[in-house]
Design an enzyme around this catalytic site. Structure first.
Site, PDB file in Angstrom:
ATOM      1  N   ASP A  25       0.957  -1.045   0.043  1.00 54.97           N
ATOM      2  CA  ASP A  25      -0.131  -0.052   0.021  1.00 54.97           C
ATOM      3  C   ASP A  25       0.770   1.143   0.147  1.00 54.97           C
ATOM      4  O   ASP A  25       1.981   0.999   0.479  1.00 54.97           O
ATOM      5  CB  ASP A  25      -0.935  -0.031   1.299  1.00 54.97           C
ATOM      6  CG  ASP A  25      -1.968   0.875   1.245  1.00 54.97           C
ATOM      7  OD1 ASP A  25      -2.330   1.514   0.191  1.00 54.97           O
ATOM      8  OD2 ASP A  25      -2.898   1.217   2.070  1.00 54.97           O
ATOM      9  N   HIS A  42       3.444   3.428  -8.734  1.00 57.69           N
ATOM     10  CA  HIS A  42       3.201   1.961  -9.075  1.00 57.69           C
ATOM     11  C   HIS A  42       4.290   1.742  -9.728  1.00 57.69           C
ATOM     12  O   HIS A  42       4.673   0.306  -9.522  1.00 57.69           O
ATOM     13  CB  HIS A  42       1.797   2.119 -10.006  1.00 57.69           C
ATOM     14  CG  HIS A  42       0.688   2.267  -9.255  1.00 57.69           C
ATOM     15  ND1 HIS A  42       0.048   1.865  -8.013  1.00 57.69           N
ATOM     16  CD2 HIS A  42      -0.458   2.938  -9.900  1.00 57.69           C
ATOM     17  CE1 HIS A  42      -0.930   2.265  -7.541  1.00 57.69           C
ATOM     18  NE2 HIS A  42      -1.535   2.799  -8.826  1.00 57.69           N
ATOM     19  N   LEU A 136      11.026 -21.027  -4.090  1.00 61.39           N
ATOM     20  CA  LEU A 136      10.061 -19.722  -3.552  1.00 61.39           C
ATOM     21  C   LEU A 136       8.689 -19.836  -4.425  1.00 61.39           C
ATOM     22  O   LEU A 136       8.699 -19.885  -5.603  1.00 61.39           O
ATOM     23  CB  LEU A 136      10.698 -18.394  -3.780  1.00 61.39           C
ATOM     24  CG  LEU A 136       9.739 -17.282  -3.476  1.00 61.39           C
ATOM     25  CD1 LEU A 136       9.370 -17.262  -1.816  1.00 61.39           C
ATOM     26  CD2 LEU A 136      10.202 -15.866  -3.724  1.00 61.39           C
TER      27      LEU A 136
HETATM   28  C1  FPP Z   1      -1.427   0.425  -3.315  1.00 66.03           C
HETATM   29  O1  FPP Z   1      -1.181   1.747  -3.533  1.00 66.03           O
HETATM   30  C2  FPP Z   1      -1.298  -0.616  -4.252  1.00 66.03           C
HETATM   31  C3  FPP Z   1      -1.855  -1.038  -5.187  1.00 66.03           C
HETATM   32  C4  FPP Z   1      -3.072  -0.815  -5.543  1.00 66.03           C
HETATM   33  C5  FPP Z   1      -1.284  -2.084  -6.449  1.00 66.03           C
HETATM   34  C6  FPP Z   1      -0.059  -2.679  -5.926  1.00 66.03           C
HETATM   35  C7  FPP Z   1       0.745  -2.726  -7.248  1.00 66.03           C
HETATM   36  C8  FPP Z   1       2.021  -2.785  -7.454  1.00 66.03           C
HETATM   37  C9  FPP Z   1       2.935  -2.699  -6.315  1.00 66.03           C
HETATM   38  C10 FPP Z   1       2.428  -2.447  -8.592  1.00 66.03           C
HETATM   39  C11 FPP Z   1       2.082  -3.472  -9.763  1.00 66.03           C
HETATM   40  C12 FPP Z   1       2.495  -5.019  -9.185  1.00 66.03           C
HETATM   41  C13 FPP Z   1       2.305  -5.951 -10.317  1.00 66.03           C
HETATM   42  C14 FPP Z   1       2.904  -7.232  -9.991  1.00 66.03           C
HETATM   43  C15 FPP Z   1       1.936  -5.464 -11.546  1.00 66.03           C
HETATM   44  P1  FPP Z   1      -2.358   2.742  -3.678  1.00 66.03           P
HETATM   45  O2  FPP Z   1      -2.265   3.116  -4.904  1.00 66.03           O
HETATM   46  O3  FPP Z   1      -3.587   2.250  -3.032  1.00 66.03           O
HETATM   47  O4  FPP Z   1      -1.589   4.061  -2.803  1.00 66.03           O
HETATM   48  P2  FPP Z   1      -2.332   5.108  -1.948  1.00 66.03           P
HETATM   49  O5  FPP Z   1      -3.230   4.296  -0.916  1.00 66.03           O
HETATM   50  O6  FPP Z   1      -1.332   5.895  -1.368  1.00 66.03           O
HETATM   51  O7  FPP Z   1      -3.262   5.786  -2.851  1.00 66.03           O
END
Ligand code: FPP
Length: 251
Positions: A25, A42, A136
Site C-alpha cells: 500500500d 506504481h 520460492l
Molecule cells: C496500493 O497503492 C497498491 C496497489 C493498488 C497495487 C499494488 C501494485 C504494485 C506494487 C505494482 C504492480 C505490481 C504488479 C505485479 C503488477 P495505492 O495506489 O492504494 O496507494 P495510496 O493508498 O497511497 O493511494
C-alpha cells in the site's frame, strides 16, 4: 491456502516465518509526496517488488503472497487501472525469465473471468513455465477478493451436495479450505501492510485466522530488505498460541 494446522505450528517463536503475505500500500501517497503522477508510484512499486522477491528468497522464506490488484480496485479511474494492468504485463514479460532462473514458482489467485485474454495468457504462461520450481512460491493475488474466494468454495460444496455427491455434515473448515484458490499453500505466518493503514481490505481473511499482522509506516515504493527484516523481527517477538496456552518458559 488451507486451514490445516499452520505450517509453523510448534516452531520456536524465534523461528522465522515460512509464508509472508504483503499488502503493498501507499504507491499513490509516495508519488503525491513528490509531486509525481500516481503511475510513477506504481512503477516504483514494481521495483520494490523485485527487491523484496530477492530478499525473501535470501531469507529462506518459502511462500510470498502479494496483493497486486484487488476486486475492489476496479472502482479506480480507468487510466489507473490501465496503468496497473500495463505494469503487470511488463512485469511478467520482463521478469519471468529471471524469476524462473532463480527457482521461483509463480501462482496466481483471484478471478480470471473478465480479465483481458492477453492478461490471462500471460498469467497462464507464468504458472506453466515455473511449475517445477521449488525455491520460492510467489503467489500473486490478482483480481482477488477474499469474500469471493470463500463464496466460490461454498458454491462448489453446495453443488456437490445438490448433486448427491456430498453429505452436508461433511462440510467443515478443512473441506472448505480445500476449495480455496491455493489449498496446498500453508496459511501465512506473517501479513505485512505498508503505509500505516491497519486493515486487511478483503485479503486472505480465511487464511489470516492465526497470522501475525505487522503494520509498517513505510510507503510500498520505499520498502526494502531492511524494512522486511524489521517486520520479521517484530514477528519473532510475538508469541503465537493458535488458541492454546502460552508456551512453558521452564520451571
Ligand atoms: C496500493 O497503492 C497498491 C496497489 C493498488 C497495487 C499494488 C501494485 C504494485 C506494487 C505494482 C504492480 C505490481 C504488479 C505485479 C503488477 P495505492 O495506489 O492504494 O496507494 P495510496 O493508498 O497511497 O493511494
Amino acid at each position: 491456502m488451507s486451514n490445516a494446522a499452520p505450517a509453523t505450528e510448534g516452531q520456536d517463536r524465534s523461528d522465522g516465518p515460512l509464508h509472508v503475505a504483503i499488502i503493498m500500500d501507499g504507491n499513490g501517497r509516495w508519488a503525491a509526496a513528490r509531486g509525481l503522477p500516481r503511475a510513477e508510484g506504481h512503477r516504483r512499486g514494481v521495483e520494490a517488488l523485485r527487491r523484496v522477491v530477492r530478499a525473501v528468497s535470501e531469507l529462506g522464506i518459502l511462500h510470498l503472497t502479494i496483493f497486486s490488484f484487488s476486486s475492489e480496485n476496479w472502482s479506480r479511474p480507468a487510466t489507473e487501472i490501465g496503468d496497473l494492468f500495463g505494469l503487470l504485463r511488463r512485469f511478467i514479460r520482463n521478469d519471468l525469465a529471471t524469476l524462473h532462473r532463480d527457482g521461483v514458482r509463480v501462482r496466481v489467485i483471484g478471478e480470471r473471468a473478465g480479465l483481458e485474454p492477453d492478461i490471462c495468457a500471460l498469467l497462464n504462461e507464468a504458472e506453466e513455465l515455473t511449475r517445477g520450481n521449488t525455491r520460492l512460491n510467489l503467489i500473486v493475488a490478482f483480481n482477488y477478493g477474499s469474500r469471493q474466494e470463500i463464496a466460490n468454495a461454498a458454491q462448489r460444496l453446495a453443488r456437490e451436495v445438490a448433486e448427491g455427491r456430498r453429505d452436508p455434515s461433511s462440510i467443515d473448515a478443512d473441506a472448505l479450505g480445500q476449495y480455496l484458490d491455493a489449498p496446498d499453500i500453508p496459511d501465512p505466518d506473517l501479513i505485512i501492510r505498508t503505509s500505516g493503514e491497519q486493515r486487511l481490505s478483503n485479503f486472505l481473511m480465511w487464511q489470516a485466522a492465526y497470522s501475525e499482522l505487522v503494520f509498517v509506516p513505510t510507503h510500498w515504493p520505499d520498502f526494502d530488505k531492511a524494512t522486511l527484516e524489521g517486520a520479521i523481527a517484530e514477528y519473532a517477538r510475538r508469541e503465537r498460541r493458535f488458541g492454546g496456552l502460552a508456551a512453558k518458559t521452564g520451571s
